[in-house]
Design an enzyme around this catalytic site. Structure first.
Site, PDB file in Angstrom:
ATOM      1  N   SER A  97      50.886  43.536  46.276  1.00  0.00           N
ATOM      2  CA  SER A  97      52.386  43.577  46.379  1.00  0.00           C
ATOM      3  C   SER A  97      52.911  43.355  47.730  1.00  0.00           C
ATOM      4  O   SER A  97      52.887  42.161  48.171  1.00  0.00           O
ATOM      5  CB  SER A  97      52.900  44.844  45.624  1.00  0.00           C
ATOM      6  OG  SER A  97      54.168  44.753  45.280  1.00  0.00           O
ATOM      7  N   ASP A 229      53.831  41.320  34.814  1.00  0.00           N
ATOM      8  CA  ASP A 229      54.248  41.929  35.963  1.00  0.00           C
ATOM      9  C   ASP A 229      55.607  41.963  35.880  1.00  0.00           C
ATOM     10  O   ASP A 229      56.477  41.044  36.194  1.00  0.00           O
ATOM     11  CB  ASP A 229      53.704  41.043  37.067  1.00  0.00           C
ATOM     12  CG  ASP A 229      53.954  42.081  38.518  1.00  0.00           C
ATOM     13  OD1 ASP A 229      54.857  42.649  38.470  1.00  0.00           O
ATOM     14  OD2 ASP A 229      53.183  41.793  39.166  1.00  0.00           O
ATOM     15  N   HIS A 258      51.699  45.101  36.914  1.00  0.00           N
ATOM     16  CA  HIS A 258      51.984  44.759  38.296  1.00  0.00           C
ATOM     17  C   HIS A 258      50.950  45.856  39.172  1.00  0.00           C
ATOM     18  O   HIS A 258      50.205  45.362  40.132  1.00  0.00           O
ATOM     19  CB  HIS A 258      53.306  45.480  38.898  1.00  0.00           C
ATOM     20  CG  HIS A 258      53.476  45.340  40.516  1.00  0.00           C
ATOM     21  ND1 HIS A 258      53.425  44.069  41.157  1.00  0.00           N
ATOM     22  CD2 HIS A 258      53.664  46.218  41.367  1.00  0.00           C
ATOM     23  CE1 HIS A 258      53.809  44.081  42.186  1.00  0.00           C
ATOM     24  NE2 HIS A 258      53.729  45.608  42.762  1.00  0.00           N
TER      25      HIS A 258
END
Length: 278
Positions: A97, A229, A258
């Site tokens: 991320s 995601d 995610h």
């Protein structure tokens, strides 16, 4: 605790496990978490003879809750400070991320020029740019990120519970197996950090255009992303990143969320190992 101090005097906490002569892997965590988010991966690789390193980003986890420097340049420079302090070379860098953005900036600006980066992995990563702009019409509107900022400012504790219990791990999907411990661990990590760092970090992960970083990376780079995601949509991230990388490989996971490195570590870890040994 193991810490180093950056050039601007910020104390950064880090973990360093495994044999000092083992192949080093450095893990870079996402917003608003800490190095603890990589425990499953670190245990997997240290048991296979690797040297595994992870740090808490400034303002996150056990690192100093400083007022300034909550931007991608400082994130990358802090990571480089850890690498230099430990005198690591030919490192495999893995970022999730926001940590993926950190890895992209680090490799482009610090890792390749110094020769200390050997491979990179971007997991559910934010590059090249999350924000919707005239030049990036597929991005998310600023209102999405303003909502995150409002959540942090108004009731961070509740927001962190809602994100972890919902879209982050796909626990809001019908039929999803919900792990209460995972939700509580996400909340615990988040609440350890600084509200100011989390608030200002939203701008860093959403508005930093990393097109040039990706174009500059020449080391082998693996891009992993789930097509479900809900935090960093794949169409505006991995599918664009792979077109900008000179030496990239893309792997898409059908239906994964995610936070797949946690919920599906049994799938992600072997794929990381295969890339590292190739």
């Amino acid at each position: 605790m193991s810490t180093i101090k950056t050039k601007d005097g910020v104390e950064i906490f880090y973990k360093d496990w495994g044999p000092k002569d083992g192949q080093p892997i450095m893990f870079h965590h996402g917003w608003p978490l800490s190095s603890d988010d990589w425990d499953t991966q670190m245990l997997f690789f240290v048991q296979r003879g690797y040297r595994v390193i992870a740090h808490d980003r400034r303002g996150h986890g056990r690192s100093a809750q400083v007022s300034d420097g909550h931007d991608m340049d400082h994130y990358a420079a802090d990571a480089f400070a850890v690498v230099e302090a430990l005198d690591l070379s030919k490192v495999f860098h893995v970022g999730h991320s926001t940590g993926g953005g950190e890895v992209a900036r680090y490799v482009a600006k610090h890792g390749q020029p110094s020769g200390r980066a050997a491979k990179a992995v971007l997991v559910s990563a934010v590059p090249p740019l999350m924000l919707k702009t005239a030049g990036n019409p597929e991005g998310l509107p600023i209102e999405v990120f303003d909502g995150f900022r409002k959540g942090v400012a108004d009731n961070r504790a509740q927001m962190f519970l809602d994100v972890a219990a919902g879209p982050f791990y796909g626990f809001n999907r019908e039929g999803a197996k919900v792990y209460q411990g995972v939700i509580q661990n996400w909340w615990r990590q988040g609440m350890m950090g600084s509200a100011k760092a989390h608030y200002e970090g939203i701008k860093a992960f959403s508005e930093t255009d990393q097109t040039a970083d990706l174009q500059a990376i020449t080391v082998p780079t693996l891009v992993l992303h789930g097509d479900d995601d809900q935090i960093v949509p794949i169409a505006d991230a991995a599918l664009k990143s792979i077109k900008l990388l000179k030496n990239g490989t893309l792997k898409v996971y059908k239906g994964l969320p995610h936070g797949m490195l946690t919920t599906h570590a049994d799938i992600i870890n072997p794929d990381l190992l295969a890339f590292f040994t190739s």
